[in-house]
Design a protein around this motif. Sequence first.
Motif, PDB file in Angstrom:
ATOM      1  N   GLU A 109      40.664  -2.488  99.895  1.00  0.00           N
ATOM      2  CA  GLU A 109      40.786  -2.044  98.513  1.00  0.00           C
ATOM      3  C   GLU A 109      42.241  -1.750  98.157  1.00  0.00           C
ATOM      4  O   GLU A 109      42.720  -2.152  97.095  1.00  0.00           O
ATOM      5  CB  GLU A 109      39.921  -0.800  98.285  1.00  0.00           C
ATOM      6  N   ARG A 110      42.917  -1.049  99.057  1.00  0.00           N
ATOM      7  CA  ARG A 110      44.316  -0.720  98.796  1.00  0.00           C
ATOM      8  C   ARG A 110      45.164  -1.986  98.702  1.00  0.00           C
ATOM      9  O   ARG A 110      46.058  -2.100  97.856  1.00  0.00           O
ATOM     10  CB  ARG A 110      44.852   0.205  99.887  1.00  0.00           C
ATOM     11  N   GLU A 111      44.888  -2.952  99.569  1.00  0.00           N
ATOM     12  CA  GLU A 111      45.650  -4.199  99.556  1.00  0.00           C
ATOM     13  C   GLU A 111      45.452  -4.936  98.227  1.00  0.00           C
ATOM     14  O   GLU A 111      46.409  -5.453  97.644  1.00  0.00           O
ATOM     15  CB  GLU A 111      45.213  -5.080 100.722  1.00  0.00           C
ATOM     16  N   SER A 112      44.215  -4.981  97.756  1.00  0.00           N
ATOM     17  CA  SER A 112      43.954  -5.672  96.483  1.00  0.00           C
ATOM     18  C   SER A 112      44.621  -4.937  95.324  1.00  0.00           C
ATOM     19  O   SER A 112      45.131  -5.563  94.388  1.00  0.00           O
ATOM     20  CB  SER A 112      42.451  -5.789  96.239  1.00  0.00           C
ATOM     21  N   PHE A 113      44.633  -3.613  95.381  1.00  0.00           N
ATOM     22  CA  PHE A 113      45.254  -2.820  94.330  1.00  0.00           C
ATOM     23  C   PHE A 113      46.765  -3.078  94.278  1.00  0.00           C
ATOM     24  O   PHE A 113      47.326  -3.322  93.205  1.00  0.00           O
ATOM     25  CB  PHE A 113      44.979  -1.338  94.572  1.00  0.00           C
ATOM     26  N   HIS A 114      47.418  -3.038  95.417  1.00  0.00           N
ATOM     27  CA  HIS A 114      48.868  -3.251  95.451  1.00  0.00           C
ATOM     28  C   HIS A 114      49.225  -4.682  95.042  1.00  0.00           C
ATOM     29  O   HIS A 114      50.246  -4.911  94.379  1.00  0.00           O
ATOM     30  CB  HIS A 114      49.415  -2.939  96.849  1.00  0.00           C
ATOM     31  N   ALA A 115      48.381  -5.652  95.423  1.00  0.00           N
ATOM     32  CA  ALA A 115      48.633  -7.039  95.028  1.00  0.00           C
ATOM     33  C   ALA A 115      48.530  -7.187  93.508  1.00  0.00           C
ATOM     34  O   ALA A 115      49.343  -7.882  92.883  1.00  0.00           O
ATOM     35  CB  ALA A 115      47.647  -7.968  95.722  1.00  0.00           C
ATOM     36  N   ALA A 116      47.531  -6.528  92.918  1.00  0.00           N
ATOM     37  CA  ALA A 116      47.361  -6.600  91.465  1.00  0.00           C
ATOM     38  C   ALA A 116      48.517  -5.914  90.744  1.00  0.00           C
ATOM     39  O   ALA A 116      49.038  -6.430  89.737  1.00  0.00           O
ATOM     40  CB  ALA A 116      46.039  -5.950  91.058  1.00  0.00           C
ATOM     41  N   LEU A 117      48.942  -4.773  91.251  1.00  0.00           N
ATOM     42  CA  LEU A 117      50.056  -4.057  90.639  1.00  0.00           C
ATOM     43  C   LEU A 117      51.336  -4.882  90.715  1.00  0.00           C
ATOM     44  O   LEU A 117      52.093  -4.973  89.733  1.00  0.00           O
ATOM     45  CB  LEU A 117      50.238  -2.709  91.339  1.00  0.00           C
TER      46      LEU A 117
END
Length: 397
Positions: free
Chosen positions: A221-229
Amino acid sequence: MRTSRLARLSNLGSLARFSFENLSVAGEAPGRGLSPVTRAAAQAYAAEPAGWLVITGPSGSGKTHLAAAVANRRIALGGPALFMVVPDLLDHLRASYDATGDELGFEAMFDQVRNAPFLVLDDVDAAAGTPWAREKLFQVVNHRYNAQLPTVFTCTGRPQTLDDRLATRLADEQLSTVIHLEAAPAGQGGAYAQVGGMSRERLAEMQFRDLIAQSSWSSVERESFHAALAAAREYAEEPAGWLVLLGANGCGKTHLAAAIANRALSHGRSVFFAVVPDLLDHLRRSFAPTSEATYDELFEQVRNAGLLVLDDLGAHSSTPWAEEKLYQVVNYRTVSRLPTVLTSDLKPETMGRLHPRIYARVLDPQAGKRVEILVPHYSLGRDDGAAAPGRPPRRRA
């Protein structure tokens, strides 16, 4: 009487209000970039049209306003003028195959456009990319090129960036005068419009700095969040084509879209923030005689926004009318490579529920980038017992 008749035949509609008098010179108002020299050149062409006038510039620079002002001046001087938005022209030509009664058939309509004494072709680089459309547009342009009929073109890119057959004609220095309009200077702030409740004040509260990863999220989840940001920040600096943000309700995708919009406004770009179901309702209502804004005005404002945010795609009712209007916006901005941010609760595997033509353009990897955000609701968290990606399901007590 003659001027009124010419105005009715011009197809200018609401653009009849555009004139040289209400055009802004650069420095008088943001976003127009029209110098006194440019104004004088356009006025001279309107007075004695010879050859072609090609007006280029980014969305919001005033191309359509200037082209309409030229056409309106021709009418005021007693000459005929025909104004056609190229994607709409091609739609009309397709429909004319099935014309009945008093409607113009294909041959009559095609001949009327090709041989108009004075023609404006608006958004010539936004034509749908089918072989049929490209061929019909080329036939119009080539006929007028050979006959050297006075024609005004507007396009986002320079003439040399068009299809080769069009480029060689529009860029012919023996025939064409090219005027390039600049975008609003950075830092002056762009115009903002919205449908669906995202006020300018609310928008300003949604900045990149406010989005912080939660400690309760899994590594996936954190990885997807940082990628989106990271993708949103990168897009905000150089917006082009599509940025599609997918994720569950409350995952932060609307916040990211709003942060991009804030950055665009600070760079002087116009922004239209539309919640898709509300936008379609608004377009329907604009048909009413009591509406303050006409349908054509609203539709053009949405299609040509410097940055368009389409929030909550997939939540609208899928009537044929709604799908067609949405497709027209999506297709226009895809072909024109206009910056567009889209958010949706749909998953990649369920986006096929959209109309196939919309789906194909929104998820075309050549048209932009898709990012899936896997985090739960940013404020409420996930439902009790639900599994986070990369973690086993939590047991209920």
